[in-house]
Enzyme design. Structure first.
Site, PDB file in Angstrom:
ATOM      1  N   GLU A  35      43.179  75.705  21.672  1.00 28.09           N
ATOM      2  CA  GLU A  35      44.146  76.108  23.137  1.00 28.09           C
ATOM      3  C   GLU A  35      45.735  75.923  23.449  1.00 28.09           C
ATOM      4  O   GLU A  35      45.211  74.665  23.630  1.00 28.09           O
ATOM      5  CB  GLU A  35      42.969  76.040  24.342  1.00 28.09           C
ATOM      6  CG  GLU A  35      43.070  76.954  25.680  1.00 28.09           C
ATOM      7  CD  GLU A  35      42.398  76.299  26.642  1.00 28.09           C
ATOM      8  OE1 GLU A  35      41.931  75.467  26.601  1.00 28.09           O
ATOM      9  OE2 GLU A  35      42.487  77.453  27.412  1.00 28.09           O
ATOM     10  N   HIS A  37      47.714  73.397  24.771  1.00 31.03           N
ATOM     11  CA  HIS A  37      47.807  72.976  25.778  1.00 31.03           C
ATOM     12  C   HIS A  37      49.193  72.495  26.030  1.00 31.03           C
ATOM     13  O   HIS A  37      49.791  70.777  26.221  1.00 31.03           O
ATOM     14  CB  HIS A  37      47.324  71.596  25.733  1.00 31.03           C
ATOM     15  CG  HIS A  37      45.429  71.682  25.835  1.00 31.03           C
ATOM     16  ND1 HIS A  37      44.707  72.682  25.214  1.00 31.03           N
ATOM     17  CD2 HIS A  37      44.827  71.224  26.924  1.00 31.03           C
ATOM     18  CE1 HIS A  37      43.586  72.706  25.795  1.00 31.03           C
ATOM     19  NE2 HIS A  37      43.537  71.919  27.000  1.00 31.03           N
ATOM     20  N   ASP A  46      40.378  70.048  23.742  1.00 30.02           N
ATOM     21  CA  ASP A  46      39.460  69.805  24.882  1.00 30.02           C
ATOM     22  C   ASP A  46      38.187  70.124  23.458  1.00 30.02           C
ATOM     23  O   ASP A  46      37.356  69.018  23.913  1.00 30.02           O
ATOM     24  CB  ASP A  46      38.845  71.779  24.702  1.00 30.02           C
ATOM     25  CG  ASP A  46      40.004  72.719  26.332  1.00 30.02           C
ATOM     26  OD1 ASP A  46      40.693  71.243  26.673  1.00 30.02           O
ATOM     27  OD2 ASP A  46      39.946  73.487  26.362  1.00 30.02           O
ATOM     28  N   HIS A 121      35.582  72.850  27.944  1.00 26.76           N
ATOM     29  CA  HIS A 121      36.817  73.528  28.207  1.00 26.76           C
ATOM     30  C   HIS A 121      35.675  75.096  29.327  1.00 26.76           C
ATOM     31  O   HIS A 121      34.899  75.400  29.019  1.00 26.76           O
ATOM     32  CB  HIS A 121      36.553  74.925  26.980  1.00 26.76           C
ATOM     33  CG  HIS A 121      37.614  75.954  26.641  1.00 26.76           C
ATOM     34  ND1 HIS A 121      38.882  75.851  27.599  1.00 26.76           N
ATOM     35  CD2 HIS A 121      36.805  76.868  26.406  1.00 26.76           C
ATOM     36  CE1 HIS A 121      39.147  77.481  26.910  1.00 26.76           C
ATOM     37  NE2 HIS A 121      38.223  77.945  26.136  1.00 26.76           N
ATOM     38  N   GLU A 123      36.189  77.858  30.486  1.00 20.86           N
ATOM     39  CA  GLU A 123      35.628  79.250  30.235  1.00 20.86           C
ATOM     40  C   GLU A 123      34.567  79.336  29.420  1.00 20.86           C
ATOM     41  O   GLU A 123      33.787  80.615  29.734  1.00 20.86           O
ATOM     42  CB  GLU A 123      36.705  79.994  29.524  1.00 20.86           C
ATOM     43  CG  GLU A 123      37.934  80.061  30.495  1.00 20.86           C
ATOM     44  CD  GLU A 123      39.145  79.306  30.365  1.00 20.86           C
ATOM     45  OE1 GLU A 123      38.618  77.523  30.076  1.00 20.86           O
ATOM     46  OE2 GLU A 123      40.071  78.827  30.674  1.00 20.86           O
ATOM     47  N   HIS A 178      44.468  72.031  33.250  1.00 22.02           N
ATOM     48  CA  HIS A 178      44.569  72.352  32.070  1.00 22.02           C
ATOM     49  C   HIS A 178      45.945  71.936  31.647  1.00 22.02           C
ATOM     50  O   HIS A 178      46.854  72.819  32.167  1.00 22.02           O
ATOM     51  CB  HIS A 178      43.962  73.887  31.779  1.00 22.02           C
ATOM     52  CG  HIS A 178      44.734  74.385  30.758  1.00 22.02           C
ATOM     53  ND1 HIS A 178      44.006  74.260  29.656  1.00 22.02           N
ATOM     54  CD2 HIS A 178      45.799  75.386  29.849  1.00 22.02           C
ATOM     55  CE1 HIS A 178      44.629  74.756  28.490  1.00 22.02           C
ATOM     56  NE2 HIS A 178      45.845  75.443  28.844  1.00 22.02           N
ATOM     57  N   GLU A 183      43.357  65.763  31.628  1.00 22.57           N
ATOM     58  CA  GLU A 183      43.403  66.131  30.258  1.00 22.57           C
ATOM     59  C   GLU A 183      45.040  64.669  28.978  1.00 22.57           C
ATOM     60  O   GLU A 183      43.885  64.331  28.392  1.00 22.57           O
ATOM     61  CB  GLU A 183      43.486  66.992  29.540  1.00 22.57           C
ATOM     62  CG  GLU A 183      42.402  68.130  30.363  1.00 22.57           C
ATOM     63  CD  GLU A 183      42.575  69.443  29.664  1.00 22.57           C
ATOM     64  OE1 GLU A 183      41.537  70.095  29.260  1.00 22.57           O
ATOM     65  OE2 GLU A 183      43.657  70.171  29.959  1.00 22.57           O
TER      66      GLU A 183
HETATM   67 ZN    ZN Z   1      41.545  71.505  28.004  1.00 23.86          ZN
HETATM   68 MN    MN Z   2      40.086  74.651  27.831  1.00 25.87          MN
END
Ligand code: ZN
Ligand code: MN
Length: 258
Positions: A35, A37, A46, A121, A123, A178, A183
């Site tokens: 994904e 970032h 992630d 992650h 979701e 996010h 992170e």
């Molecule tokens: Zn992430």
């Molecule tokens: Mn994510």
């Protein structure tokens, strides 16, 4: 060296079988995504962070780490910027569900009866849950011994005290983290060569509506693709966040799976 390796994907099959043969092994399975970032961190963030949290917890609890699931569910605008952004690879829910279901069944077939999914992650959560639920049903209907399975998202183990210290101006919430301070700080601590702090776009946190919209309105996601700014990130913060997470995860693994 292989003796101290906790990640089974780096072990040969003979060593793996030796490690699980007494039927008392605990396996932690990281769940990530591929994904975007933002401009400052890799697509694999992630997956890398969930794997690192699983490995550190495994070292602290004498557990093993299973294969990292990188085929995460679709990035959503209110928690990951949205799957419309090129760089995010969104797998259908069925794929995530079946992968988790298969891993629980396969570890059970191997004689591993204590499993934890370490989600990284946002979701993914409900689809991992569904995969575990279906696997439990499969195993019960086959008449096999029911495993103990934990499911958690690692950021939930950051203590309120750590949050208060690291976000003195107020905590924006894990959904808009996010590509943000958490992170980025943990990546700075463990994978500094993959973080480009000079490319961070220091924008205000995303202001997202209380609903989802199809098709997505791309203007709701900040230009960076991140939902909050990573400008205040540091390796020191990454170390504090990680300590908080590993303390919490180790406690729950020791309590429920060792
Ligand atoms: Zn992430
Ligand atoms: Mn994510």
């Amino acid at each position: 060296m292989a003796n101290h390796e906790v990640n089974i994907t780096r072990l040969d099959a003979f060593t793996y079988r030796e490690r699980i043969k007494d039927g008392d092994a605990t396996v932690l399975i990281p769940v990530g995504a591929l994904e975007q970032h933002g401009p400052h961190m890799p697509l694999y963030t992630d997956a890398m962070l969930s794997t690192k949290m699983a490995e550190l917890t495994a070292e602290a609890t004498d557990s093993l780490v299973g294969p990292t699931i990188w085929t995460g569910y679709k990035s959503q605008q209110r928690s990951g910027g949205g799957n419309h952004i090129i760089g995010s690879f969104g797998f259908d829910a069925a794929h995530v569900v079946e992968t988790c279901r298969t891993l629980v069944r396969e570890f059970t077939r191997h004689g591993v009866h204590k499993i934890a999914f370490i989600n990284g992650h946002y979701e993914n959560y409900q689809f991992v849950y569904e995969g575990v639920e279906l696997a439990m049903r499969d195993i019960a209907s086959a008449g096999d011994a029911t495993p103990t399975v934990l499911l958690l998202s690692y950021w939930d183990f950051v203590t309120d005290q750590t949050i208060a210290e690291l976000y003195p101006d107020g905590f924006p919430g894990w959904d808009v983290e996010h590509g943000g301070v958490m992170e980025t700080s943990i990546m700075l601590e463990y994978f500094p060569e993959l973080v480009q702090m000079d490319k961070v776009m220091d924008l205000p946190p995303a202001e997202l509506p209380l609903y989802d919209l199809f098709p997505v309105d791309p203007s709701l996601t900040p230009e960076s693709g991140c939902l909050s700014s990573a400008a205040a990130s540091s390796a020191d913060k990454g170390r504090m966040l990680t300590k908080s997470v590993i303390d919490g995860l180790s406690q729950v693994v020791n309590e429920r799976l060792r």
